[in-house]
Design an enzyme around this catalytic site. Structure first.
Site, mmCIF file in Angstrom:
data_model
loop_
_atom_site.group_PDB
_atom_site.id
_atom_site.type_symbol
_atom_site.label_atom_id
_atom_site.label_comp_id
_atom_site.label_asym_id
_atom_site.label_seq_id
_atom_site.Cartn_x
_atom_site.Cartn_y
_atom_site.Cartn_z
ATOM 1 C CG HIS A 263 12.619 13.418 22.950
ATOM 2 N ND1 HIS A 263 11.472 13.793 22.283
ATOM 3 C CD2 HIS A 263 12.372 13.636 24.266
ATOM 4 C CE1 HIS A 263 10.594 14.244 23.155
ATOM 5 N NE2 HIS A 263 11.113 14.154 24.367
ATOM 6 C CB CYS A 264 16.439 9.259 19.018
ATOM 7 S SG CYS A 264 15.183 9.007 17.760
ATOM 8 C CB CYS A 265 18.214 10.611 24.014
ATOM 9 S SG CYS A 265 16.869 11.544 24.733
#
Length: 141
Positions: free
Chosen positions: A78-80
Protein backbone atom coordinates in the site's frame (compact mmCIF):
# COMPACT_ATOMS: atom_id res chain seq x y z
CA UNK A 1 -21.69 14.32 -14.78
CA UNK A 2 -19.79 12.65 -11.92
CA UNK A 3 -19.06 15.98 -10.23
CA UNK A 4 -22.70 17.01 -10.57
CA UNK A 5 -23.76 13.68 -9.03
CA UNK A 6 -21.44 14.11 -6.03
CA UNK A 7 -22.42 17.77 -5.58
CA UNK A 8 -26.10 16.78 -5.65
CA UNK A 9 -25.51 14.37 -2.77
CA UNK A 10 -23.28 16.89 -1.00
CA UNK A 11 -19.59 16.48 -0.28
CA UNK A 12 -20.03 17.23 3.42
CA UNK A 13 -22.78 14.62 3.65
CA UNK A 14 -20.53 12.07 1.90
CA UNK A 15 -17.65 12.94 4.23
CA UNK A 16 -19.78 12.57 7.36
CA UNK A 17 -21.08 9.20 6.20
CA UNK A 18 -17.56 7.99 5.40
CA UNK A 19 -16.39 8.98 8.89
CA UNK A 20 -19.28 6.98 10.36
CA UNK A 21 -18.46 3.97 8.14
CA UNK A 22 -14.74 4.20 9.01
CA UNK A 23 -15.48 4.05 12.74
CA UNK A 24 -17.88 1.17 12.23
CA UNK A 25 -15.36 -0.78 10.13
CA UNK A 26 -12.61 -0.19 12.71
CA UNK A 27 -14.83 -1.29 15.61
CA UNK A 28 -15.99 -4.43 13.79
CA UNK A 29 -12.45 -5.40 12.77
CA UNK A 30 -11.27 -5.01 16.36
CA UNK A 31 -13.89 -7.61 17.37
CA UNK A 32 -12.33 -10.26 15.13
CA UNK A 33 -10.07 -12.62 17.04
CA UNK A 34 -6.53 -12.72 15.66
CA UNK A 35 -6.81 -9.45 13.71
CA UNK A 36 -4.57 -6.48 14.44
CA UNK A 37 -5.85 -3.22 12.99
CA UNK A 38 -3.20 -0.74 11.91
CA UNK A 39 -3.75 3.00 12.09
CA UNK A 40 -5.51 5.53 14.27
CA UNK A 41 -8.05 4.41 16.89
CA UNK A 42 -11.83 4.76 16.72
CA UNK A 43 -12.83 8.37 17.19
CA UNK A 44 -9.86 9.71 15.28
CA UNK A 45 -10.94 11.09 11.94
CA UNK A 46 -9.66 8.78 9.24
CA UNK A 47 -10.38 7.75 5.70
CA UNK A 48 -13.02 5.05 5.27
CA UNK A 49 -10.47 2.24 5.18
CA UNK A 50 -8.61 0.00 7.57
CA UNK A 51 -5.34 -1.81 7.11
CA UNK A 52 -4.96 -4.95 9.17
CA UNK A 53 -2.91 -8.10 9.66
CA UNK A 54 -3.69 -11.51 11.03
CA UNK A 55 -1.52 -14.27 12.43
CA UNK A 56 -3.57 -16.93 10.62
CA UNK A 57 -2.87 -16.10 6.97
CA UNK A 58 -0.72 -13.91 4.73
CA UNK A 59 -2.62 -10.87 3.41
CA UNK A 60 -2.26 -11.99 -0.22
CA UNK A 61 -3.77 -15.39 0.54
CA UNK A 62 -6.50 -13.74 2.58
CA UNK A 63 -7.34 -11.47 -0.35
CA UNK A 64 -7.59 -14.46 -2.68
CA UNK A 65 -9.86 -16.41 -0.34
CA UNK A 66 -12.10 -13.41 0.31
CA UNK A 67 -12.30 -12.71 -3.43
CA UNK A 68 -13.68 -16.22 -4.01
CA UNK A 69 -16.46 -15.28 -1.57
CA UNK A 70 -17.20 -12.02 -3.40
CA UNK A 71 -15.36 -9.71 -1.02
CA UNK A 72 -12.68 -7.46 -2.51
CA UNK A 73 -9.82 -6.19 -0.36
CA UNK A 74 -6.33 -4.98 -1.18
CA UNK A 75 -3.24 -6.82 0.00
CA UNK A 76 0.36 -5.72 -0.17
CA UNK A 77 2.53 -2.77 0.76
CA UNK A 78 0.00 0.00 0.00
CA UNK A 79 2.94 2.33 -0.76
CA UNK A 80 3.94 2.32 2.91
CA UNK A 81 6.84 -0.12 3.18
CA UNK A 82 8.68 2.08 5.72
CA UNK A 83 5.64 2.02 8.00
CA UNK A 84 5.23 -1.73 7.60
CA UNK A 85 8.91 -2.20 8.38
CA UNK A 86 8.63 0.03 11.48
CA UNK A 87 5.60 -1.96 12.68
CA UNK A 88 7.28 -5.29 11.97
CA UNK A 89 5.04 -6.40 9.10
CA UNK A 90 5.96 -7.17 5.52
CA UNK A 91 2.44 -6.67 4.12
CA UNK A 92 -1.06 -5.86 5.25
CA UNK A 93 -4.61 -6.30 4.05
CA UNK A 94 -6.84 -3.27 3.55
CA UNK A 95 -10.61 -2.93 3.43
CA UNK A 96 -11.76 0.29 1.75
CA UNK A 97 -15.23 1.82 1.74
CA UNK A 98 -17.00 4.66 -0.03
CA UNK A 99 -20.39 6.30 0.29
CA UNK A 100 -22.06 3.55 -1.74
CA UNK A 101 -21.12 0.97 0.92
CA UNK A 102 -23.32 0.23 3.91
CA UNK A 103 -22.87 -1.09 7.42
CA UNK A 104 -24.43 -4.32 6.13
CA UNK A 105 -21.53 -4.54 3.64
CA UNK A 106 -19.13 -4.23 6.57
CA UNK A 107 -21.02 -6.93 8.46
CA UNK A 108 -20.89 -9.22 5.41
CA UNK A 109 -17.14 -8.60 5.09
CA UNK A 110 -16.59 -9.39 8.78
CA UNK A 111 -18.63 -12.60 8.50
CA UNK A 112 -16.63 -13.83 5.50
CA UNK A 113 -13.37 -12.76 7.15
CA UNK A 114 -14.21 -14.70 10.33
CA UNK A 115 -15.17 -17.79 8.31
CA UNK A 116 -11.92 -17.57 6.35
CA UNK A 117 -9.82 -17.19 9.49
CA UNK A 118 -11.64 -20.17 11.07
CA UNK A 119 -10.79 -22.22 7.98
CA UNK A 120 -7.10 -21.37 8.23
CA UNK A 121 -7.19 -21.94 11.99
CA UNK A 122 -8.68 -25.39 11.44
CA UNK A 123 -5.55 -26.39 9.55
CA UNK A 124 -3.72 -26.41 12.88
CA UNK A 125 -0.17 -25.39 13.63
CA UNK A 126 1.16 -28.82 12.60
CA UNK A 127 -0.10 -28.28 9.05
CA UNK A 128 1.49 -24.84 8.97
CA UNK A 129 4.80 -26.15 10.36
CA UNK A 130 4.84 -28.95 7.78
CA UNK A 131 4.02 -26.55 4.96
CA UNK A 132 6.96 -24.35 5.97
CA UNK A 133 9.32 -27.31 5.90
CA UNK A 134 11.71 -27.65 2.95
CA UNK A 135 10.91 -31.39 2.98
CA UNK A 136 7.54 -30.61 1.37
CA UNK A 137 8.86 -28.20 -1.24
CA UNK A 138 7.55 -28.95 -4.72
CA UNK A 139 9.07 -26.87 -7.53
CA UNK A 140 6.73 -25.35 -10.10
CA UNK A 141 9.05 -26.13 -13.02
Amino acid sequence: AAIDYLNKIGMERIHDYEVELADYLRRRLEEVKGVTVLGPPVGTERAALCAFVTDAVHPSDLGTFLDVEGVAIRAGHHCCQPLHRALGYSHSARASLYFYNTKEDVDDFISVLEDTLKFFGSLGSDAIDEADSDDNFVPLF
